[in-house]
Design an enzyme around this catalytic site. Structure first.
Site, PDB file in Angstrom:
ATOM      1  N   HIS A 164     -16.091  43.064 -90.796  1.00 50.52           N
ATOM      2  CA  HIS A 164     -15.842  42.086 -91.797  1.00 50.52           C
ATOM      3  C   HIS A 164     -16.398  42.022 -93.120  1.00 50.52           C
ATOM      4  O   HIS A 164     -15.910  41.406 -94.013  1.00 50.52           O
ATOM      5  CB  HIS A 164     -16.125  40.846 -91.157  1.00 50.52           C
ATOM      6  N   ASN A 385       5.909  43.653 -91.348  1.00 46.23           N
ATOM      7  CA  ASN A 385       6.941  44.471 -90.945  1.00 46.23           C
ATOM      8  C   ASN A 385       6.716  45.886 -91.344  1.00 46.23           C
ATOM      9  O   ASN A 385       6.847  46.280 -92.277  1.00 46.23           O
ATOM     10  CB  ASN A 385       8.277  43.721 -91.448  1.00 46.23           C
TER      11      ASN A 385
END
EC number: 2.3.1.-
Length: 459
Positions: A164, A385
């Protein structure tokens, strides 16, 4: 559909994926927001895709994604490096091109058979994102682990774990979008990333100009049931907020208040109240709820490039004694949340960076009376995608101790929000009961509806 009895996942040998071309060998400093103690952990994300032969006939997702990762790392080459720590705990990344971890896997199950088990808190996460020994550290370890698991139906699951300190959700999305574009044949990302972490360095001299309840030292006067160090005591469940739940919550808020509040505000107020009741927090104890607020864009006046993929947020915090939070109507908690979020602006973020430097990059408060919520419903993970269309589900794989992520989810025929929670087992049942009570439609309203659903818990 036929359920599966025992999931068998076969993994091939762990690989290191390096940038497809030579990249700069240099050392880059992280920002003073990036390297705070509270961000020195790994975040798991899961993305699930159906087979789509009309879009990608005979293509192997492992091969496609492996190659796309390597090409994307040319532009995001710091992610292929390793963190090291300098004086005053300052983090920097050694851009040495050592690479990220990648593993190919297969599972004898279909996406349909998995059903809700792909949703947070994903009970099969350790199968779809194996924690290789020694891989989950912060200093000197790979910054990213990716596992692509092919399913018998032709679909696949991409699970990853990212350090992170290197990026937040919008930053990770930039990287994932670059990979997806490469996977679909692009020669370069449509958005070229920038590092520029110096934009969020502390000021000279550093000066704390705002109140930051999130970093205050807190004495916990609760009964001790919330012991985050005792993970065997903690359980996770997810709770779904659909149209019915939101309608019931809105009816509890005065019209002049509800007109200016968001869905996020309302859910956060609800969770804060129910969680406080469930934990049986001392009535005189201060309860804190922090809202992760993104600094990007025009709304908060923070001048950052849209291509910036570092951490660019703060968590302004609402504070109240437990007694008024529990006894007052829901509107009380809602006003606290709205006021806390309204404090976020450029000065607030600069003040956070200065505080972190002056106080040695501290951890945020970590008592059971503290909750952090992060809205990922608009993060864009569902638009990634790789050539197989949009994912069936994409987002954080679970809650992280005090941190809950809000994720978009379609339940049956409606779009709603799924919220994973982490609580002591003794408090989780009480939490669900409080949540059901506060979202229960009055009897007269139920009679007027053909169908009524209740808060759903997903184990």
């Amino acid at each position: 559909m036929m359920p599966f009895s025992v999931l068998q996942v076969k993994r091939l040998q762990l690989e290191l994926i390096t940038p497809a071309k030579p990249t700069l060998q240099e050392t880059k400093f992280l920002s003073d927001i990036d390297d705070q103690e509270g961000l020195r952990f790994q975040v798991p994300v899961i993305m699930c895709y159906k087979d789509n032969p009309s879009l990608n006939k005979n293509c192997n997702p492992v091969k496609v994604i492996r190659e796309a990762l390597s090409r994307a790392l040319v532009y995001y080459y710091p992610l292929a490096g390793r963190l090291k720590e300098g004086p005053n705990r300052k983090l920097m990344v050694d851009c040495n091109g050592e690479g990220i971890l990648f593993v190919e896997a297969s599972a004898d199950v279909t996406l349909e058979q998995l059903g809700d088990k792909i949703l947070p808190p994903c009970p099969l996460l350790e199968e779809f994102l194996f924690n290789f020994p020694g891989s989950d550290g912060i200093i000197g370890c790979p910054l990213l682990l990716v596992q692509v698991t092919c399913l018998t139906c032709g679909g696949f699951i991409l699970a990853l774990r990212v350090n992170h300190t290197m990026c937040d959700a919008p930053g990770l999305l930039l990287f994932l979008t670059a990979i997806a574009e490469m996977a679909r044949g692009a020669h370069a990302p449509s958005i070229l990333p920038v590092w520029e972490r110096e934009l969020l360095f502390s000021r000279d001299p550093p000066r704390i100009t705002c109140v930051h309840h999130e970093y205050e030292d807190v004495i916990d006067h609760s009964d001790g049931s919330y012991a985050s160090s005792n993970q065997s005591n903690m359980v996770q469940r997810s709770f779904y907020f659909g149209a019915k739940e939101m309608r019931v919550l809105r009816k509890q808020i005065p019209p002049h208040v509800i007109s200016t509040c968001s869905t996020f505000d309302l859910i956060t107020a609800c969770l804060s109240k129910c969680r406080t009741l469930a934990l049986k927090i001392n009535p005189k104890q201060a309860v804190r709820v922090s809202c992760v607020v993104n600094a990007r864009g025009k709304h908060h006046n923070v001048r950052l490039p849209l291509r910036y993929y570092g951490n660019a947020f703060a968590f302004p915090t609402a504070v109240s004694k437990a007694e008024p939070l529990c006894k007052n109507p829901l509107g009380y908690a809602l006003e606290l949340v709205k006021k806390a979020k309204a404090t976020m602006n450029e000065e607030y973020l600069r003040s956070v960076a200065d505080l972190l430097v002056l106080r040695g990059r501290p951890q945020y408060s970590s008592t059971g009376s503290y909750l952090i919520v992060s809205d990922n419903t608009r993060a864009g993970f569902g638009d990634v995608n790789f050539g197989w269309g949009q994912p069936v589900f994409a987002g954080p794989a679970k809650a992280l101790d005090l941190i809950s992520f809000y994720v978009q989810h379609k339940n049956n025929t409606e779009d709603g929000i799924l919220v994973p929670m982490c609580l002591p087992s003794s408090a989780m049942e009480r939490f669900q009961q409080e949540l059901e009570r506060i979202t229960q439609e009055p009897k007269e309203d139920i009679c007027n509806n053909l169908r009524s659903t209740r808060i759903m818990s997903m184990m």
